[in-house]
Design an enzyme around this catalytic site. Sequence first.
Site, PDB file in Angstrom:
ATOM      1  N   GLU A 158       2.456  -3.978   4.686  1.00 27.23           N
ATOM      2  CA  GLU A 158       1.576  -2.796   4.710  1.00 27.23           C
ATOM      3  C   GLU A 158       0.431  -3.114   3.768  1.00 27.23           C
ATOM      4  OE1 GLU A 158       1.691  -0.094   6.465  1.00 27.23           O
ATOM      5  OE2 GLU A 158       3.602  -0.546   7.413  1.00 27.23           O
TER       6      GLU A 158
ATOM      7  N   CYS B 259      -3.965   3.483   0.724  1.00 26.96           N
ATOM      8  CA  CYS B 259      -4.368   2.520   1.751  1.00 26.96           C
ATOM      9  C   CYS B 259      -4.958   3.252   2.947  1.00 26.96           C
ATOM     10  CB  CYS B 259      -3.218   1.600   2.140  1.00 26.96           C
ATOM     11  SG  CYS B 259      -1.669   2.438   2.393  1.00 26.96           S
TER      12      CYS B 259
END
Length: 470
Positions: free
Chosen positions: A240, A274
Site C-alpha cells: 500500500e 495516502c
Amino acid sequence: MPYHLLIDGKLVDGASSLDVINPATGQVFETCARASEKQLEEAVVAAKRAFPAWAALSHPQRRTYLLKLAEAIEARHSEFATLLTREQGKPLPHAAGEVSYAIGALRHFADIDLPVQTRRDTADGRVLEQRTPLGVVGAITPWNFPVALLLIKIAPGLITGNTMVVKPAPTTPLTTALLGEIACDILPPGVLNVIIDANDLGGKITAHPDIAKVTFTGSSATGKHVMASAADTVKRLTLELGGNDAAIILDDVDIKDVAHKVFTAGMLNSGQICLAAKRIYAPRAIYDEICDELGQLAQQAVVNDGLLDGTEIGPVQNKQQYEKVLGFIKTAREQGTVVAGGEALPQDGYFIKPTIIRDIADDAPLVREEQFGPVIPVLAYDTIEDVIERVNNSDFGLGGTIWTKNVDRGLDIALRIQSGTVWVNKHLDIPYDTPYGGAKQSGFGCESGIEGLKEFTQLKIINIATNATA
Ligand code: ADP
C-alpha cells in the site's frame, strides 16, 4: 521504560532504546525499547515455532482470541487515543476515531471464516478450494495511522492462522508497543511479536527466508526497496504505497459545501493520508470562487496541539516530513500564487499553516509528486476530457474523488479514472468489507474486504476424480 518489545510472549527491553518526539512540541516525551537484529531473529523464530499450533486451531478458537484482544484494547481506549495524539500529532477526537476503527477491524475479521469451498461438482469430478495460512507474516506500518493500519493487518493476518512479526515506524512506536503489552496477556507466545527499530530492520524483515509474506504500508520509494528485497524468497507482498489523488469538482456543485468537503479531504490528518486529496481540479468558470473559499477555510482552520480542545489540524508528524513539506511550499511559492498559508507557524513543534496554492502548472513538484502535508494545489480545467487526461497522467493511482450534484455524471467520470478507489461525493469511506488498494505505482494487492483477507492465505486447489478406481 514502560514501552517494550513483545518477543515469544514476553515483554522485553530492547538492546538499546529509542527517543520518541511529540510533534506538537518537537521535544522527546518518551523512550521505548529498540530491537537489535538478534532480537528480530528471536521474534521470527518464536513466530515460526508458534505457527503450527496457531494454524491448527479452529476458526472459533482464533476468533475468541481476537475478540478478547478487541475487548482489552477497548478497555484502554482513551489511553490509546491520548498516546496516539502525543506520538502522532492528530487531534484527540480523530485519534479516538482511529482506535475505534482498529477495534472494529478486529471484530469484523474475527467473524470471517474461509472454509473449504466447492468450486465445481460435476459428473467429471469435484474441484475444491482451500485457503491455508502462509506462515510467519511481517507487517510494516507507517507513522500516519499507526493504530488503524496495524490492526487492519493483524486482524486478517491472525484470523487466517498466520503468526506475525509487526514493526511500526520509528517515530510512532508507542501505540504498537502498547498493543504488544495488551496482546502479551491474551495471545499464545509467539503468535504476535512486536519489534521496534530505527528504520534499520525493515529490510531484514523483507529479506528474511522464514517470513512468508510482508504486508507493507509506506512510501512508494520504500515500497520499491521492499519489492526488490522480497524477490530472493519469492515472498508474498501487499504494498500500500503513495498516492496523488485528484479531487475533481464539476460545474454544478454548491461551491461552499463542496469547498468545505474537499478541504477536509485534503487537510485531514494534516494531509498525511495516502488517500488524501492532493490536487484539486476546478472548472475555470468557478475557479476563482473555489480558490477563495478554500483560502478562507485554510485561514479559519484551528492549527494547534492535538490534545487541546478545538484543534482541527495538528502538526506534521516528524521533522523530516515537516522540512519536506516546507520545501514543497517554498518551490510552489515561486511557481504559483499563495491563496492562504504558505509558511510554518511561529511556535515550537512541526506546525505548518494550511496552505492553498493556485495558478500552478501541472508539471510543478507540488502537483506531480506526493506532498503528504497540509498544502494543496488548485488547478483550473476547461473540459471533462482535459481533466480526466491530466488526472490520469500520473505514476500514482491510489484513489480520487468527484464532486457533483449529478451522480450519473460523477459515475461516468469515475469509470475512467485510473485508480484503486474513486469516491463520488464522499471521501475516505472504507468499510471493513470493502477492499482498497493501488493501481500503478501506488502498489498492488489490497487491504480490507474479503479480497484483503484472502491475501493472507495460500490458494490451494484440490481436484478429485469422481471415479475412485483411478
Ligand atoms: P518515510 O519515508 O516517511 O519514513 P517509509 O515508507 O520509509 O516512510 O516508512 C514506512 C515503514 O517502512 C516504516 O515502518 C519504516 O521503518 C519502514 N522502512 C523503512 N525503510 C525500509 C526498508 N528498506 N525496508 C522495509 N521497510 C522499511
